[in-house]
Write a protein that holds these residues in place. Structure first.
Motif, PDB file in Angstrom:
ATOM      1  N   PRO A 141       1.180  13.710  -1.785  1.00 32.38           N
ATOM      2  CA  PRO A 141       1.861  12.247  -2.946  1.00 32.38           C
ATOM      3  C   PRO A 141       1.220  11.902  -3.792  1.00 32.38           C
ATOM      4  CG  PRO A 141       3.639  12.299  -0.546  1.00 32.38           C
ATOM      5  CD  PRO A 141       2.114  13.057  -0.728  1.00 32.38           C
ATOM      6  N   GLU A 142       1.309  11.572  -5.160  1.00 32.93           N
ATOM      7  CA  GLU A 142       0.684  10.851  -6.071  1.00 32.93           C
ATOM      8  C   GLU A 142       0.230   9.655  -5.966  1.00 32.93           C
ATOM      9  OE1 GLU A 142       0.408  10.428 -10.731  1.00 32.93           O
ATOM     10  OE2 GLU A 142       2.617  11.972 -10.066  1.00 32.93           O
ATOM     11  N   GLY A 143      -0.497   9.245  -5.587  1.00 31.75           N
ATOM     12  CA  GLY A 143      -1.404   7.398  -5.478  1.00 31.75           C
ATOM     13  C   GLY A 143      -1.242   6.577  -4.100  1.00 31.75           C
ATOM     14  N   THR A 144      -1.746   8.423  -2.852  1.00 38.41           N
ATOM     15  CA  THR A 144      -1.014   8.153  -1.493  1.00 38.41           C
ATOM     16  C   THR A 144      -2.893   7.181  -1.567  1.00 38.41           C
ATOM     17  OG1 THR A 144       0.300   9.918  -0.996  1.00 38.41           O
ATOM     18  CG2 THR A 144      -1.743   9.330   0.606  1.00 38.41           C
ATOM     19  N   GLU A 145      -2.065   5.771  -0.933  1.00 37.20           N
ATOM     20  CA  GLU A 145      -4.210   5.352  -0.518  1.00 37.20           C
ATOM     21  C   GLU A 145      -4.314   5.453   1.289  1.00 37.20           C
ATOM     22  OE1 GLU A 145      -4.199   1.489  -2.152  1.00 37.20           O
ATOM     23  OE2 GLU A 145      -1.858   1.774  -2.194  1.00 37.20           O
ATOM     24  N   LEU A 146      -3.682   6.055   2.098  1.00 35.42           N
ATOM     25  CA  LEU A 146      -3.837   6.120   3.633  1.00 35.42           C
ATOM     26  C   LEU A 146      -2.636   7.704   4.381  1.00 35.42           C
ATOM     27  CD1 LEU A 146      -4.997   5.201   6.791  1.00 35.42           C
ATOM     28  CD2 LEU A 146      -3.409   3.358   6.454  1.00 35.42           C
ATOM     29  N   VAL A 147      -3.405   7.842   4.589  1.00 36.12           N
ATOM     30  CA  VAL A 147      -2.257   9.651   5.608  1.00 36.12           C
ATOM     31  C   VAL A 147      -2.667   8.724   6.731  1.00 36.12           C
ATOM     32  CG1 VAL A 147      -1.898  11.541   6.456  1.00 36.12           C
ATOM     33  CG2 VAL A 147      -3.033  10.734   4.131  1.00 36.12           C
ATOM     34  N   VAL A 148      -1.467   8.472   7.921  1.00 39.37           N
ATOM     35  CA  VAL A 148      -1.567   8.714   8.621  1.00 39.37           C
ATOM     36  C   VAL A 148      -0.077  10.264   9.448  1.00 39.37           C
ATOM     37  CG1 VAL A 148       0.643   7.013  10.958  1.00 39.37           C
ATOM     38  CG2 VAL A 148      -1.021   6.418   8.854  1.00 39.37           C
ATOM     39  N   THR A 149      -1.080  10.849  10.755  1.00 40.86           N
ATOM     40  CA  THR A 149      -0.026  11.560  10.476  1.00 40.86           C
ATOM     41  C   THR A 149       0.335  11.898  12.206  1.00 40.86           C
ATOM     42  OG1 THR A 149      -0.532  13.858  11.396  1.00 40.86           O
ATOM     43  CG2 THR A 149      -2.762  12.580  11.530  1.00 40.86           C
ATOM     44  N   VAL A 205      -9.538   9.991   0.508  1.00 39.18           N
ATOM     45  CA  VAL A 205      -7.975   9.128   1.079  1.00 39.18           C
ATOM     46  C   VAL A 205      -8.542   9.189   2.715  1.00 39.18           C
ATOM     47  CG1 VAL A 205      -5.713   9.165   2.006  1.00 39.18           C
ATOM     48  CG2 VAL A 205      -6.465   8.814  -0.648  1.00 39.18           C
ATOM     49  N   GLU A 206      -7.889   7.907   3.878  1.00 33.38           N
ATOM     50  CA  GLU A 206      -8.612   8.359   5.177  1.00 33.38           C
ATOM     51  C   GLU A 206      -7.136   9.190   6.290  1.00 33.38           C
ATOM     52  OE1 GLU A 206     -10.886   5.172   8.322  1.00 33.38           O
ATOM     53  OE2 GLU A 206      -9.671   4.109   6.250  1.00 33.38           O
ATOM     54  N   VAL A 207      -7.074   9.440   6.559  1.00 34.30           N
ATOM     55  CA  VAL A 207      -6.592  10.084   7.518  1.00 34.30           C
ATOM     56  C   VAL A 207      -5.830   9.311   8.785  1.00 34.30           C
ATOM     57  CG1 VAL A 207      -5.480  11.580   8.615  1.00 34.30           C
ATOM     58  CG2 VAL A 207      -6.237  11.929   6.158  1.00 34.30           C
ATOM     59  N   PHE A 263      -4.037  17.513   4.796  1.00 32.68           N
ATOM     60  CA  PHE A 263      -5.933  17.042   5.053  1.00 32.68           C
ATOM     61  C   PHE A 263      -6.317  17.140   3.879  1.00 32.68           C
ATOM     62  CE2 PHE A 263      -3.224  16.851   9.759  1.00 32.68           C
ATOM     63  CZ  PHE A 263      -3.014  15.507   9.011  1.00 32.68           C
ATOM     64  N   ALA A 264      -6.539  18.613   3.574  1.00 30.60           N
ATOM     65  CA  ALA A 264      -7.391  19.204   2.450  1.00 30.60           C
ATOM     66  C   ALA A 264      -7.365  17.930   1.246  1.00 30.60           C
ATOM     67  CB  ALA A 264      -7.850  20.114   2.404  1.00 30.60           C
ATOM     68  N   ALA A 265      -6.497  18.097   0.954  1.00 30.67           N
ATOM     69  CA  ALA A 265      -6.434  17.292  -0.280  1.00 30.67           C
ATOM     70  C   ALA A 265      -6.435  15.728  -0.660  1.00 30.67           C
ATOM     71  CB  ALA A 265      -4.715  17.365  -1.149  1.00 30.67           C
ATOM     72  N   ALA A 266      -6.328  14.962   0.891  1.00 32.97           N
ATOM     73  CA  ALA A 266      -6.630  13.846   1.488  1.00 32.97           C
ATOM     74  C   ALA A 266      -7.689  13.326   1.049  1.00 32.97           C
ATOM     75  CB  ALA A 266      -5.658  13.360   2.614  1.00 32.97           C
ATOM     76  N   ARG A 303       1.109  -1.068  -0.345  1.00 36.04           N
ATOM     77  CA  ARG A 303      -0.508  -0.176   0.002  1.00 36.04           C
ATOM     78  C   ARG A 303       0.817   1.819   0.182  1.00 36.04           C
ATOM     79  NH1 ARG A 303      -5.192   0.176   4.190  1.00 36.04           N
ATOM     80  NH2 ARG A 303      -5.365   1.663   2.825  1.00 36.04           N
ATOM     81  N   ARG A 304       0.035   2.582  -1.002  1.00 33.83           N
ATOM     82  CA  ARG A 304       1.183   3.115  -0.965  1.00 33.83           C
ATOM     83  C   ARG A 304       0.433   4.755   0.770  1.00 33.83           C
ATOM     84  NH1 ARG A 304       3.751   4.332  -5.407  1.00 33.83           N
ATOM     85  NH2 ARG A 304       3.232   2.664  -7.442  1.00 33.83           N
ATOM     86  N   ILE A 305       1.551   4.801   1.490  1.00 32.16           N
ATOM     87  CA  ILE A 305       1.121   5.542   2.772  1.00 32.16           C
ATOM     88  C   ILE A 305       2.142   6.255   2.932  1.00 32.16           C
ATOM     89  CG2 ILE A 305       0.580   5.244   5.515  1.00 32.16           C
ATOM     90  CD1 ILE A 305       0.437   1.870   4.385  1.00 32.16           C
ATOM     91  N   THR A 306       1.392   7.810   3.185  1.00 28.62           N
ATOM     92  CA  THR A 306       2.108   8.871   3.230  1.00 28.62           C
ATOM     93  C   THR A 306       1.984   9.214   4.819  1.00 28.62           C
ATOM     94  OG1 THR A 306       1.372   9.900   0.794  1.00 28.62           O
ATOM     95  CG2 THR A 306       2.509  11.322   3.390  1.00 28.62           C
ATOM     96  N   VAL A 307       3.655   9.408   5.245  1.00 24.75           N
ATOM     97  CA  VAL A 307       3.190   9.674   7.049  1.00 24.75           C
ATOM     98  C   VAL A 307       3.589  10.949   6.751  1.00 24.75           C
ATOM     99  CG1 VAL A 307       4.012   9.542   9.348  1.00 24.75           C
ATOM    100  CG2 VAL A 307       4.256   6.958   8.000  1.00 24.75           C
ATOM    101  N   ALA A 308       2.132  11.885   7.936  1.00 25.52           N
ATOM    102  CA  ALA A 308       2.971  13.670   7.993  1.00 25.52           C
ATOM    103  C   ALA A 308       3.583  13.244   9.645  1.00 25.52           C
ATOM    104  CB  ALA A 308       1.569  14.258   8.151  1.00 25.52           C
ATOM    105  N   GLY A 309       4.612  13.907   8.702  1.00 20.84           N
ATOM    106  CA  GLY A 309       5.803  14.381   9.705  1.00 20.84           C
ATOM    107  C   GLY A 309       6.979  13.040  10.893  1.00 20.84           C
TER     108      GLY A 309
END
Length: 478
Positions: free
Chosen positions: A69-77, A96-98, A88-91, A10-16
């Motif tokens: 990031p392009e293709g993000t499936e989940l954001v973990v902040t 995309v769930e946060v 988060f607005a973009a998510a 999974r493509r996951i973005t971590v914020a911070g």
């Protein structure tokens, strides 16, 4: 609860980055996720963290925390990112769930995971969680104080438990309002909200939103929702919560407890909640003198910790032994020295008005050292409640004028020394001026009611500066 296999690929973005972002990114990479970390700042520390994560195959983008990031499936902040952040607005726009790092930890628990006893509140969280862990240890349970206390839950959940490889029986979990905001699935065994006062409103947007996030800690509780009987807002959160059938509301009070409460009777901490006949019986748990320091707000912390432990089935003797074994962290109403029959106390951790009010209430005659960054706070109510105790006030920091004006309105006869400086050396002058104002039997109290970052790196450094300044007085007197 999810299988670790659910994260593979999974493509996951971590914020911070920071205390919780690095463990989250590391854990997700270990589960086979394709992880990108975004971080607004780009300093030496962040570059060092990025280098370590990149060795694990994690992509790190420093200096850009706004672009998803392009293709993000989940954001973990991580907790500090505001809900209104562009990321988060973009998510949200992309569907995309946060999740927060706590939500991630909760979902990664195994089938035999330890129960969570959770604590939140405007003030007292860390002390209460550490008291709770001490009580649980005294009961012979495998436990740890984790979460917002500085121990990432992701590491605890995915780790091997204790050093000997054994799993935990129960976890004492501190949760901030930030963490609760992003943790919709967390369901504690039992939980406590210690108090509610305006704080972090710039993050939450309103007091109602802040309270609602705190109240999430009660959702799905199975045994007990512990609230502060002196703070009706905490009881309202219990009433609004959707809990498991049979879950009980348990109050704590500094007065005589009623049925389904814990409280204080003639210097004894007593339980009328977890006894066979709570209408007519009370169980002694500990003495007030077993709590260090025995200031009113700290006794309240002890009662909340005791209630959570009792909800988990801990015996009364373990409550007593755990409280006796507990010693508070530095800079939390910490006795520094007695000089010339004047007590010097460091409560640099009192970074808001609610915490300062509790600290000021612990002493009869006070020379108060206050000031710093107000974070939007007002000080009229604090000064009104504390005016009768004030022998004098020494003000430091960027927003000291707000406190000076409140003192002029509500305590005009109290001597005030206004130090027009925000350098770190101001603390030495503040302590000298406070010692001049103090009379035998008084307490010189650092309880700033403000954040420290205008003058110091953090509240710890501010407290250390206070202790050093008191030490200078000692050297001068000898």
């Amino acid at each position: 609860m999810q299988s670790p296999a659910d994260f593979a690929g999974r493509r996951i973005t971590v914020a911070g980055l920071g205390v919780s972002g690095v463990p989250a990114a590391r854990a997700l990479a270990g589960l086979g996720a394709r992880v990108t970390v975004v971080n607004s700042s780009d300093g030496e520390r962040e570059r060092a963290q990025a280098a370590e994560l990149e060795k694990l195959g994690v992509t790190v983008r420093l200096g850009d925390g706004d672009t998803l990031p392009e293709g993000t499936e989940l954001v973990v902040t991580t907790p500090g990112w505001k809900p209104a952040s562009p990321l988060f607005a973009a998510a949200g726009k992309a569907g995309v769930e946060v999740w927060g790092d706590v939500e991630l930890a909760w979902r990664l628990r195994g089938p035999d995971a330890a129960d969570w006893l959770a604590v939140t509140g405007t003030n007292g969280k860390t002390t209460t969680v550490r008291m709770l862990a001490s009580i649980l240890e005294a009961a012979g349970l495998r436990t740890a104080a984790v979460g917002n206390i500085g121990v990432p839950l992701v590491d605890v959940v995915l780790g091997e438990g204790q050093p000997d490889g054994a799993s935990y029986d129960v976890l004492a979990v501190e949760l901030s309002s930030y963490q609760l905001h992003w943790a919709p699935s967390v369901r504690a065994h039992s939980a406590a909200v210690l108090n509610l006062a305006p704080d972090h409103l710039d993050w939450h947007g309103s007091m109602a939103a802040y309270a609602a996030d705190k109240g999430r800690i009660y959702e799905g509780n199975t045994v007990a929702c512990v609230y502060n009987a002196a703070d009706p807002a905490t009881e309202e959160l219990v009433r609004a919560a959707d809990v498991e059938e049979g879950c009980r509301a348990i109050g704590f009070t500094l007065g005589t407890p009623g049925p389904s409460q814990v409280g204080v009777v003639e210097g004894i901490l007593v339980d009328r909640a977890f006894v066979e006949n709570r209408q007519q019986q009370a169980q002694e748990l500990a003495e007030v003198s077993d709590v260090t320091p025995a200031a009113p707000h700290n006794i309240a912390n002890a009662l909340a910790a005791a209630a959570l432990a009792r909800a988990f089935g801990v015996a009364p003797a373990a409550v007593r032994d755990g409280l006796r074994a507990f010693h508070p962290d530095a800079h939390r109403i910490q006795h520094v020295a007695d000089l010339g029959n004047v007590r010097y106390v460091d409560d640099s951790k009192a970074t808001n008005t609610h915490a300062a009010e509790a600290s000021l209430a612990a002493y009869e005659h006070i020379v108060w050292i206050a000031g710093g960054l107000a974070k939007g706070a007002t000080f009229d109510e604090l000064v009104q409640k504390s005016a009768a105790r004030l022998r004098g006030v020494v003000l430091i920091g960027a927003d000291r004028a707000l406190i000076r004006e409140a003192l002029a309105r509500h305590a005009p006869d109290v001597p005030v020394v206004d130090l027009d400086r925000t350098d770190t050396g101001a603390m030495s002058e503040a302590v000298r001026e406070a010692s001049r104002l103090a009379e035998p039997g008084d307490t010189v109290l650092l309880a700033p009611a403000c954040a420290s970052m205008d003058m110091f790196v953090n509240y710890n450094k501010r407290g250390e500066a206070f202790a050093d300044a008191v030490g200078e007085l000692t050297a001068r007197d000898h």
